[in-house]
Design a protein around this motif. Structure first.
Motif, mmCIF file in Angstrom:
data_model
loop_
_atom_site.group_PDB
_atom_site.id
_atom_site.type_symbol
_atom_site.label_atom_id
_atom_site.label_comp_id
_atom_site.label_asym_id
_atom_site.label_seq_id
_atom_site.Cartn_x
_atom_site.Cartn_y
_atom_site.Cartn_z
ATOM 1 N N ASP A 254 0.836 -1.202 0.000
ATOM 2 C CA ASP A 254 0.000 0.000 0.000
ATOM 3 C C ASP A 254 0.871 1.251 0.000
ATOM 4 O O ASP A 254 2.038 1.229 0.391
ATOM 5 C CB ASP A 254 -0.923 0.022 1.213
ATOM 6 C CG ASP A 254 -2.135 -0.875 1.049
ATOM 7 O OD1 ASP A 254 -2.433 -1.239 -0.107
ATOM 8 O OD2 ASP A 254 -2.761 -1.223 2.065
ATOM 9 N N ARG A 255 0.264 2.364 -0.416
ATOM 10 C CA ARG A 255 0.997 3.618 -0.512
ATOM 11 C C ARG A 255 1.603 4.032 0.819
ATOM 12 O O ARG A 255 2.773 4.408 0.891
ATOM 13 C CB ARG A 255 0.078 4.727 -1.031
ATOM 14 C CG ARG A 255 0.784 6.072 -1.196
ATOM 15 C CD ARG A 255 -0.208 7.212 -1.224
ATOM 16 N NE ARG A 255 -0.911 7.337 0.058
ATOM 17 C CZ ARG A 255 -1.791 8.276 0.346
ATOM 18 N NH1 ARG A 255 -2.116 9.162 -0.549
ATOM 19 N NH2 ARG A 255 -2.373 8.334 1.533
ATOM 20 N N GLN A 256 0.808 4.003 1.893
ATOM 21 C CA GLN A 256 1.331 4.472 3.179
ATOM 22 C C GLN A 256 2.479 3.606 3.653
ATOM 23 O O GLN A 256 3.452 4.116 4.235
ATOM 24 C CB GLN A 256 0.216 4.495 4.227
ATOM 25 C CG GLN A 256 0.613 5.236 5.506
ATOM 26 C CD GLN A 256 1.002 6.685 5.228
ATOM 27 O OE1 GLN A 256 0.261 7.439 4.609
ATOM 28 N NE2 GLN A 256 2.190 7.094 5.696
ATOM 29 N N GLU A 257 2.406 2.319 3.407
ATOM 30 C CA GLU A 257 3.510 1.428 3.776
ATOM 31 C C GLU A 257 4.775 1.806 3.011
ATOM 32 O O GLU A 257 5.880 1.825 3.576
ATOM 33 C CB GLU A 257 3.121 -0.017 3.475
ATOM 34 C CG GLU A 257 4.162 -1.042 3.877
ATOM 35 C CD GLU A 257 3.751 -2.466 3.528
ATOM 36 O OE1 GLU A 257 4.577 -3.379 3.747
ATOM 37 O OE2 GLU A 257 2.620 -2.657 3.042
ATOM 38 N N ALA A 263 10.530 7.008 4.501
ATOM 39 C CA ALA A 263 10.927 7.843 5.638
ATOM 40 C C ALA A 263 11.895 7.119 6.563
ATOM 41 O O ALA A 263 12.696 7.751 7.263
ATOM 42 C CB ALA A 263 9.687 8.292 6.414
ATOM 43 N N GLN A 264 11.846 5.797 6.563
ATOM 44 C CA GLN A 264 12.761 4.994 7.387
ATOM 45 C C GLN A 264 14.100 4.730 6.700
ATOM 46 O O GLN A 264 14.979 4.087 7.277
ATOM 47 C CB GLN A 264 12.090 3.664 7.741
ATOM 48 C CG GLN A 264 10.888 3.812 8.662
ATOM 49 C CD GLN A 264 9.970 2.598 8.648
ATOM 50 O OE1 GLN A 264 10.296 1.555 8.058
ATOM 51 N NE2 GLN A 264 8.818 2.718 9.291
ATOM 52 N N GLY A 265 14.245 5.218 5.458
ATOM 53 C CA GLY A 265 15.499 5.034 4.744
ATOM 54 C C GLY A 265 15.619 3.701 4.034
ATOM 55 O O GLY A 265 16.733 3.320 3.626
ATOM 56 N N ASP A 266 14.499 2.994 3.837
ATOM 57 C CA ASP A 266 14.528 1.668 3.223
ATOM 58 C C ASP A 266 14.169 1.674 1.742
ATOM 59 O O ASP A 266 14.143 0.613 1.116
ATOM 60 C CB ASP A 266 13.553 0.725 3.951
ATOM 61 C CG ASP A 266 14.023 0.378 5.348
ATOM 62 O OD1 ASP A 266 15.253 0.398 5.575
ATOM 63 O OD2 ASP A 266 13.174 0.096 6.212
ATOM 64 N N ASP A 278 7.805 16.392 3.758
ATOM 65 C CA ASP A 278 8.004 16.842 5.126
ATOM 66 C C ASP A 278 8.257 15.665 6.056
ATOM 67 O O ASP A 278 9.154 15.715 6.907
ATOM 68 C CB ASP A 278 6.781 17.634 5.590
ATOM 69 C CG ASP A 278 6.972 18.239 6.974
ATOM 70 O OD1 ASP A 278 7.940 18.996 7.148
ATOM 71 O OD2 ASP A 278 6.164 17.952 7.865
ATOM 72 N N ALA A 279 7.487 14.577 5.894
ATOM 73 C CA ALA A 279 7.651 13.416 6.768
ATOM 74 C C ALA A 279 9.041 12.813 6.629
ATOM 75 O O ALA A 279 9.678 12.443 7.629
ATOM 76 C CB ALA A 279 6.587 12.369 6.438
ATOM 77 N N ALA A 280 9.533 12.718 5.392
ATOM 78 C CA ALA A 280 10.851 12.128 5.171
ATOM 79 C C ALA A 280 11.958 13.014 5.720
ATOM 80 O O ALA A 280 12.914 12.525 6.342
ATOM 81 C CB ALA A 280 11.053 11.873 3.676
#
Length: 422
Positions: A254-257, A263-266, A278-280
Motif C-alpha cells: 500500500d501507498r502508506q507502507e 521515511a525509514q530510509g529503506d 516533510d515526513a521524510a
C-alpha cells in the motif's frame, strides 16, 4: 494575480453579494442553524490531525457569524466516502462533505451548484483546471478543496552510496534500481499497487508511458490501449521481474507502507506527493525530487489530484452553507491548510502568494506541474467503479506469470459496464 482580483474591489463585491443573497431566497436559514460537516483527515497522527484545523476554523467563523454553528466530524480517508454515502442512504446527509468524489451525488441531484452558494469572486478564483474538473453537465458541483501533483522522490544518501544518478528515463530507473539493489537497499523502487491507492500509481505510470485512463478525446475509457499495455509489460519485465521492487509484492504494497519505508530510509525511489516530503525530511532523509521519468526522457503530463468539498441540499441551509464556504476559501484559510499539510492551494490568489513566498520553495516544483497535469475522471459517475476495479486487479498485471494485456482488458470491460450505467 492578487492585484487583478483586488482591482475589482467594492463594485464587484457589492454586486456579487447582492446576487448571492438574492439567490439564497428570503428568510431561508433564519434563526439558529447548525451546519454538519464531514471531512477527511490529512494528518499522519493524532498530533497533526485535521480535526484541530477544522475546529479552529469553525470557532473563528462562528465569532463573526452569530446564529451559525459548525459541527465537524473528521474521518480517515479509508472510511470517509463510504460513511458519507451511508448517511445519504439513511436520509441523514450532512450539510457539507469534504471527501474524494462528488459525481454520484451530483447525478442524483443531491448537491447545490457552486453558483447557488458562492459570490462571483470566490467562484472565479478557483484554478481553471480544478473548476472544470468539478463540473457535471457544465455545472460545477464539486468545489476543489486541496490539490497535489506527483514527482519522483529519491533518497540522495542511498543514491550517492550506490553511485546512481537521478533518472530521466525508464532505462535510467532500471539502472539506478539495480545499483541500489547491489548496495542492499530493501526497496530499490517501491511500487505500491495494493488496494489503498493503486489507482494513483497506475495513472502515473500510464501518463508517463503516453497513455491514461481516457482516450485523447476524453469521450470514453481506453484502459487496455497499446500504450498502457506496453507500460505495464515494461514494469513487469524490467522492475518487478528483476527483483528491483523489494520484498513485498506490488499487489500487497500500500501507498502508506511505501511512504513509511521511504521515511525509514529503506526505499531508494518512489512516486510521491508533497506530504511525503516533510515526513521524510523530519525523519532525517535527504530527499531529492525530479519529474516523473518517461521512456524517452521527454516531458509528460503529471498526475494531478484534487479532493472535493460539496454541499447537500437535504437540510436546506443554502445561505448558511454559502457564508461558511466563502470563509473557508479566503486566502488566509486556504494557505493555512496548505501550510499545515504541504498541500497545493486550489485558488489563483493563494497560488500566487505561495509562488512569491520563499518559505514555500519546496512546493514550487509541484506547483509547476499542476497547470498541465491530468486529473482522475471524477466528473463521471463511472469512475468510482473503475477505480475499484483497478484497485482489485492491477497488481496482478505485474505478478509472476501475470498477463498485463489480459488484466488491463478485464479492467476495460468493467469500465465499459460502468459507462453503460451512467
Amino acid at each position: 494575480m492578487q492585484r487583478r482580483y483586488t482591482g475589482l474591489t467594492a463594485a464587484v463585491a457589492a454586486l456579487s453579494m447582492a446576487a448571492t443573497l438574492a439567490g439564497c431566497g428570503a428568510g431561508e436559514g433564519a434563526g439558529e442553524v447548525t451546519l454538519k460537516l464531514v471531512a477527511a483527515d490529512y494528518g499522519s497522527n493524532d498530533a497533526n490531525g485535521s480535526q484541530g484545523y477544522w475546529d479552529g476554523l469553525a470557532r473563528s467563523f462562528e465569532k463573526t457569524h452569530p446564529g451559525i454553528t459548525v459541527d465537524v466530524d473528521v474521518m480517515s480517508w479509508k472510511d470517509v466516502d463510504r460513511e458519507v454515502a451511508e448517511m445519504v442512504r439513511k436520509g441523514e446527509a450532512p450539510d457539507l462533505a469534504q471527501i474524494g468524489a462528488y459525481a454520484d451525488h451530483a447525478a442524483e441531484d443531491r448537491l447545490y451548484k457552486a453558483d447557488e452558494l458562492l459570490p462571483i469572486p470566490t467562484q472565479a478564483n478557483f484554478l481553471p483546471l480544478l473548476a472544470r474538473a468539478g463540473q457535471v453537465g457544465r455545472s460545477q458541483y464539486g468545489l476543489p478543496f486541496a490539490a497535489s501533483t506527483r514527482l519522483l522522490f529519491y533518497n540522495k544518501g542511498l543514491f550517492e552510496k550506490a553511485g546512481a544518478k537521478p533518472p530521466k528515463t525508464w532505462d535510467e530507473i532500471r539502472t539506478a534500481a539495480g545499483k541500489l539493489k547491489d548496495e542492499g537497499v530493501k526497496f530499490p523502487f517501491a511500487l505500491p499497487l495494493g488496494s489503498e491507492e493503486s489507482q494513483a500509481e497506475t495513472m502515473m505510470w500510464m501518463l508517463a508511458g503516453g497513455g491514461g485512463y481516457r482516450d485523447v478525446s476524453n469521450i470514453s475509457y481506453d484502459i487496455d490501449s497499446a500504450e498502457n499495455v506496453a507500460t505495464f509489460t515494461w514494469l513487469k519485465n524490467n522492475l518487478v521481474g528483476k527483483g528491483l521492487t523489494g520484498p513485498v509484492a506490488p499487489a500487497e504494497l500500500d501507498r502508506q507502507e511505501a511512504f513509511d519505508a521511504f521515511a525509514q530510509g529503506d526505499v531508494g525511489m518512489l512516486n510521491g506527493h508533497p506530504t511525503l516530503m516533510d515526513a521524510a525530511e523530519k525523519a532525517g532523509v535527504d530527499v531529492g525530487m525530479v519529474p516523473l521519468p518517461s521512456p524517452d526522457g521527454e516531458g509528460r503530463p503529471s498526475m494531478g489530484v484534487a479532493d472535493w468539498m460539496m454541499a447537500f441540499k437535504q437540510n436546506g441551509h443554502r445561505k448558511e452553507i454559502g457564508e461558511f464556504l466563502t470563509y473557508v476559501y479566503e486566502d488566509k484559510n486556504v494557505l493555512a491548510f496548505s501550510d499545515r499539510y504541504d498541500i497545493l492551494p486550489v485558488t489563483s490568489t493563494a497560488t500566487a502568494t505561495m509562488r512569491d513566498d520563499p518559505r514555500h520553495r519546496a512546493l514550487w516544483p509541484f506547483l509547476e506541474e499542476l497547470p498541465t497535469s491530468e486529473l482522475y475522471p471524477v466528473g463521471h459517475t463511472s469512475w468510482a467503479k473503475v477505480s475499484e476495479s483497478v484497485k482489485r486487479n492491477i497488481g496482478k498485471a505485474v505478478a509472476p506469470g501475470g498477463d498485463p494485456e489480459a488484466v488491463l482488458a478485464g479492467i476495460a470491460r468493467d469500465a465499459k459496464d460502468a459507462e453503460a450505467d451512467e
